[in-house]
Design a protein around this motif. Structure first.
Motif, PDB file in Angstrom:
ATOM      1  N   PRO A  49       0.797  -1.231   0.000  1.00 24.20           N
ATOM      2  CA  PRO A  49       0.000   0.000   0.000  1.00 24.20           C
ATOM      3  C   PRO A  49       0.832   1.284   0.000  1.00 24.20           C
ATOM      4  O   PRO A  49       0.364   2.320  -0.470  1.00 24.20           O
ATOM      5  N   ALA A  50       2.058   1.242   0.480  1.00 22.28           N
ATOM      6  CA  ALA A  50       2.896   2.446   0.522  1.00 22.28           C
ATOM      7  C   ALA A  50       3.776   2.582  -0.725  1.00 22.28           C
ATOM      8  O   ALA A  50       4.591   3.500  -0.809  1.00 22.28           O
ATOM      9  N   LEU A  51       3.607   1.714  -1.695  1.00 19.00           N
ATOM     10  CA  LEU A  51       4.415   1.744  -2.919  1.00 19.00           C
ATOM     11  C   LEU A  51       4.208   3.061  -3.663  1.00 19.00           C
ATOM     12  O   LEU A  51       3.074   3.501  -3.844  1.00 19.00           O
ATOM     13  N   SER A  52       5.312   3.657  -4.101  1.00 20.33           N
ATOM     14  CA  SER A  52       5.235   4.945  -4.795  1.00 20.33           C
ATOM     15  C   SER A  52       5.480   4.777  -6.292  1.00 20.33           C
ATOM     16  O   SER A  52       6.067   3.789  -6.737  1.00 20.33           O
ATOM     17  N   PHE A  53       5.044   5.796  -7.054  1.00 19.55           N
ATOM     18  CA  PHE A  53       5.332   5.822  -8.486  1.00 19.55           C
ATOM     19  C   PHE A  53       6.838   5.822  -8.720  1.00 19.55           C
ATOM     20  O   PHE A  53       7.323   5.209  -9.668  1.00 19.55           O
ATOM     21  N   ASP A  54       7.586   6.521  -7.866  1.00 16.81           N
ATOM     22  CA  ASP A  54       9.045   6.568  -8.022  1.00 16.81           C
ATOM     23  C   ASP A  54       9.650   5.171  -8.002  1.00 16.81           C
ATOM     24  O   ASP A  54      10.499   4.846  -8.828  1.00 16.81           O
ATOM     25  N   THR A  55       9.215   4.348  -7.067  1.00 16.26           N
ATOM     26  CA  THR A  55       9.734   2.984  -6.974  1.00 16.26           C
ATOM     27  C   THR A  55       9.358   2.176  -8.207  1.00 16.26           C
ATOM     28  O   THR A  55      10.184   1.458  -8.766  1.00 16.26           O
ATOM     29  N   VAL A  56       8.126   2.315  -8.650  1.00 18.82           N
ATOM     30  CA  VAL A  56       7.686   1.604  -9.857  1.00 18.82           C
ATOM     31  C   VAL A  56       8.517   2.051 -11.049  1.00 18.82           C
ATOM     32  O   VAL A  56       9.054   1.231 -11.791  1.00 18.82           O
ATOM     33  N   TYR A  57       8.647   3.381 -11.252  1.00 19.07           N
ATOM     34  CA  TYR A  57       9.414   3.900 -12.384  1.00 19.07           C
ATOM     35  C   TYR A  57      10.877   3.484 -12.326  1.00 19.07           C
ATOM     36  O   TYR A  57      11.466   3.129 -13.358  1.00 19.07           O
ATOM     37  N   ARG A  58      11.476   3.543 -11.158  1.00 25.27           N
ATOM     38  CA  ARG A  58      12.886   3.129 -11.025  1.00 25.27           C
ATOM     39  C   ARG A  58      13.072   1.683 -11.460  1.00 25.27           C
ATOM     40  O   ARG A  58      14.010   1.351 -12.188  1.00 25.27           O
ATOM     41  N   ASN A  59      12.163   0.812 -11.018  1.00 24.51           N
ATOM     42  CA  ASN A  59      12.278  -0.599 -11.387  1.00 24.51           C
ATOM     43  C   ASN A  59      11.963  -0.834 -12.860  1.00 24.51           C
ATOM     44  O   ASN A  59      12.623  -1.641 -13.517  1.00 24.51           O
TER      45      ASN A  59
END
Length: 140
Positions: A49-59
């Motif tokens: 639930p705390a996942l951010s767009f930044d983390t998604v984009y980085r991966n």
């Protein structure tokens, strides 16, 4: 590419194995279609639930840089899918609604000019956009 192959690529390049990365890879393996960063975030928010767009984009950027994912632009948005497992030269039909793809075995470049004088072609991309048979009824 399979999920196991993708995870092996991460390991071979010295990247840390995380649950989020594994989950993203498993989603791409299951979906077999182009997904946006927003699609990925929505799939993962129940478990993270705390996942951010930044983390998604980085991966997504990491997976693209490691040739785990292919990227295209659809409707002004970057979309990602597993790199094709086939080594033969092909292109894709891409559904604008659901993001599913189908291989095209012929290459339009073959009939255009072959290998041009004074230039070595190292790669190209050819995509045809439209609607698959399941989606075309919703887009008359």
């Amino acid at each position: 590419m399979t999920a196991e192959q993708a995870l092996q690529v991460l390991k071979e390049h010295g990247y840390k194995y995380t649950g989020k990365r594994e989950e993203m890879i498993r989603i791409f393996a299951k979906e077999k279609r182009y997904l946006s960063a927003r699609d990925m975030l929505e799939y993962m928010q129940m478990e993270y639930p705390a996942l951010s767009f930044d983390t998604v984009y980085r991966n997504l950027t990491l997976f693209t840089d490691l040739d785990i994912l292919e990227v295209t632009e659809l409707g002004g948005e970057r979309k990602y899918r597993f790199r094709c497992s086939t080594e033969d030269h092909h292109h894709h039909l891409i559904c604008l609604s659901c993001g599913k793809t189908r291989h095209i075995r012929s290459c339009p470049l073959d009939g255009m000019f072959g290998e041009p004088d004074g230039f070595t072609i190292t790669g190209h991309k050819f995509e045809i956009y439209g609607y698959c048979s399941q989606c075309e009824e919703a887009h008359p």
